[in-house]
Each structure stands twice: as C-alpha cells, then as structure tokens.
Design a protein around this motif. Structure first.
Motif, short mmCIF file in Angstrom:
data_model
loop_
_atom_site.label_atom_id
_atom_site.label_comp_id
_atom_site.label_asym_id
_atom_site.label_seq_id
_atom_site.Cartn_x
_atom_site.Cartn_y
_atom_site.Cartn_z
N ASP A 2 78.47 -78.09 14.94
CA ASP A 2 78.64 -77.53 16.29
C ASP A 2 78.31 -76.04 16.26
N ALA A 3 77.03 -75.73 16.18
CA ALA A 3 76.60 -74.34 16.09
C ALA A 3 76.32 -73.77 17.48
N ASN A 4 76.44 -72.48 17.61
CA ASN A 4 76.16 -71.81 18.89
C ASN A 4 74.70 -71.35 18.94
N THR B 255 68.76 -67.56 12.59
CA THR B 255 69.63 -66.64 11.83
C THR B 255 69.69 -66.98 10.35
N HIS B 256 69.36 -68.22 9.99
CA HIS B 256 69.27 -68.63 8.58
C HIS B 256 68.69 -70.03 8.54
N GLU B 257 68.67 -70.65 7.35
CA GLU B 257 67.89 -71.86 7.15
C GLU B 257 68.63 -73.17 7.37
N GLY C 70 70.21 -76.55 8.80
CA GLY C 70 69.72 -77.48 9.81
C GLY C 70 70.35 -77.29 11.18
N ASP C 71 71.65 -77.00 11.21
CA ASP C 71 72.33 -76.90 12.51
C ASP C 71 71.87 -75.70 13.32
N HIS C 72 71.02 -74.86 12.75
CA HIS C 72 70.50 -73.69 13.47
C HIS C 72 69.00 -73.76 13.75
N VAL C 73 68.35 -74.78 13.17
CA VAL C 73 66.88 -74.80 13.26
C VAL C 73 66.30 -76.14 13.74
N GLY D 257 75.16 -65.35 13.59
CA GLY D 257 74.92 -66.54 12.77
C GLY D 257 76.19 -66.88 12.01
N ASP D 258 76.06 -67.54 10.88
CA ASP D 258 77.23 -68.09 10.21
C ASP D 258 77.96 -67.13 9.28
N VAL D 259 77.68 -65.85 9.38
CA VAL D 259 78.55 -64.93 8.63
C VAL D 259 79.89 -64.83 9.34
N GLY E 218 78.43 -67.74 14.69
CA GLY E 218 77.62 -68.93 14.47
C GLY E 218 78.33 -70.19 14.90
N HIS E 219 79.65 -70.18 14.76
CA HIS E 219 80.47 -71.33 15.15
C HIS E 219 81.75 -70.81 15.79
N GLY E 220 82.19 -71.46 16.85
CA GLY E 220 83.46 -71.09 17.48
C GLY E 220 83.26 -70.18 18.67
ZN LIG Z 1 76.02 -73.33 10.96
#
Ligand SMILES: [Zn+2]
Length: 327
Positions: free
Chosen positions: A24-26, A68-70, A72-75, A193-195, A230-232
C-alpha cells in the motif's frame, strides 16, 4: 481499494493507500509544467485508480514520473504513462530488473489461489501463504511489464517546473539502493519514498542504519511543513522524529540480543514492542532486527533476502506474540 487524494500544498498532492499494509504505497503529484507523478503504485488497478484521482486536478496525462526507488510497489504502474520521462537514481534501472521482476509475486499469488498448491505450501511456508492471501484481498499483479527509468542521476537532480523548483536528492542506500527524496522548497513539501513509513512498521532491504539516520537528519534540516511518506498518512517532522526513534530503539535492542547470542528470529519475538505495537504489521520488526544483525556480522550490505523466509519469520513472530498475522 481504499485510496484517497489529498492536497498537500498549492501545487502538491498525494494519493494515499489507506490500509497501510504491504504494497500500500503512496503516490505524489506536482501540478506544474505538464505534471510530475511520484511513484506509480503496486499494480495496474491501483495505478488506474491513482490516475483517476489525480485526474481531478491535472489537465492531461503527466509528462514526467519520478521513481523514489526500485521496489515494485513504487514502479509497477510506470507502463500506464506512455512516453513519459521517468527519472530515478542511476542504480534503479538495473536494480528494478532484479527486485521488481513481477514474476515472483505473480507466481506467489497464483500459487495460493490454487487449493492443492496452497495446501502443499502451508506446512513449509505458512507465512508465504498468509502473505499471499492477504495480498490477494487487494492486489492483482497480472499484466505488469517493467518500464525502466529513462533519465538517471547520481547525487542531485533539479527540475524547474515553470518557476517551481523541485530537488531530487539521492539518500541511499538506507531502505533500498536507489532511495531518493523529492523536495519542493517553495511549498515546504518533501516526498520521502520509503525512508519514512508512517504508523506502519518499516521494511528496509539494502542499506545501513547509519545512512538511514543521516537521511532522516537531512529531512529535518529541510524543515518541511508537510511530508508525504512512502507508506501511511501525511505528517510533519514528527513523522521523521518517530521513525528515527523506532530505528534507534530496534538497533539498540537488537545489539543486546545479538550480544546474548540470540538469533534474529528469537530477538524479534522478545523485543518489547512498546508504542510500536500500535503500528501496522508490528511483526515486520523481524526485518529490522535482521538488518541490524547483518550489520553486526559485517555481512555484505546488499546480501539478498529470501522472501519466503522473511514472510515465514514475520508469521512466527506474530504467532509467538499472539498478535494478528499481518504484512
Ligand atoms: Zn514501498
């Protein structure tokens, strides 16, 4: 599919996947100069929904994407933006071919959908089955074709969107090799992203705790008013402070357990969750302990992960604690 759009500043928007579980990525959107989408969701139905939601404010399909990075949930929605320029850190195209190859997750979801396969998997990999069943509630990874970034950069990249400056800053590897944050200084917005995971247990893959702290300190220095994690849900700098406190806590507790000779799995069963028990999927703690252990052992920072083993370990941690199995 629980997705909602929020306006973050004058020209910045976010689409939030509100369940805040794995995948569940933003996504973000900057509504200037043809439009820039930041991250493209985990599967095609979610990507289409994101396009529909942002479509309320843009004038045509955006011409630029930032990954933002590689992961799958972001690309995995990249393919729906035909002809768009896709910008990411230099490491991302090659890494995507490995970590965002959709075949593994497609096989996993089809496997758990088939009763005999699921029964055969259940005893050896109960966590893999649980994760697959959870993902099936919301996701369908069929039809995904990897579309790689077309523009890459090394440390910084600037966009001038009709006078609105956008800074892409490479901060990896902290959660993943290609980690990049996007700063819109005029609007005091950072897309992280996911940081940053907000109200959910972070999942980190490649990188060090030291690098992650450095990145969080940098975000604090930028002093944003709004952060799109990235999430939330959206947050301010309190989201950075909490993330840092969590990582510090987990690293310190992991060190104690490591020195006592406990395995990462045993440590993840024992470490007190405290306030973090309220976050989504608290048993994902296992991954953060395992990462700390990798550092204590001086393992290669990009040592690969066995996904089935990770899902199984998270399952065992949740069972040992008597909490819901959630990813
Ligand atoms: Zn993610």
């Amino acid at each position: 599919m629980k997705m909602a759009m929020q306006q973050v500043s004058n020209n910045c928007f976010a689409v939030l996947c509100e369940k805040n579980r794995v995948c569940d990525a933003n996504s973000g959107f900057i509504n200037r100069a043809g439009g820039v989408v930041i991250d493209t969701q985990s599967d095609l139905p979610h990507a289409r929904q994101m396009i529909k939601l942002f479509g309320k404010v843009w004038r045509g399909m955006p011409t630029r994407i930032i990954n933002t990075h590689e992961d799958g949930d972001h690309v995995w929605g990249n393919q729906l933006f035909e002809g768009a320029e896709i910008i990411a850190h230099r490491s991302v195209p090659e890494r995507m071919k490995h970590v965002a190859n959709p075949e593994e997750i497609q096989k996993m979801l089809h496997g758990v959908a088939d009763l005999p396969t699921r029964q055969a998997l259940q005893s050896a990999h109960p966590g893999l089955v649980a994760a697959g069943l959870q993902l099936r509630e919301d996701y369908n990874f069929d039809g995904i074709e990897l579309v790689l970034p077309t523009t890459v950069f090394d440390t910084c990249y600037e966009l001038d969107l009709d006078g609105t400056e956008v800074h892409l800053i490479y901060v990896g590897p902290c959660h993943q090799v290609g980690d990049t944050i996007i700063h819109v200084p005029n609007e005091r917005v950072v897309f992280t992203g996911d940081v940053i995971f907000r109200q959910g247990t972070p999942m980190g893959w490649v990188g060090t705790y030291a690098k992650w702290f450095q990145c969080l300190d940098l975000i604090l220095q930028l002093n944003p008013e709004v952060i799109v994690p990235g999430h939330g849900p959206l947050c301010g700098i309190e989201g950075v402070v909490e993330m840092k406190a969590y990582l510090q806590y987990v690293r310190d507790e992991s060190r104690k357990c490591f020195d006592e000779g406990l395995s990462a799995l045993e440590a993840a069963k024992r470490i007190e969750l405290g306030p973090y028990g309220e976050w989504r999927a608290p048993a994902r703690l296992y991954m953060n302990v395992e990462r700390a252990y990798r550092e204590f052992r001086n393992d290669a920072p990009d040592a690969p992960w066995d996904h089935a083993a990770v899902f199984d370990a998270v399952y065992q941690v949740a069972k040992a604690r008597g909490i819901e199995v959630e990813y």
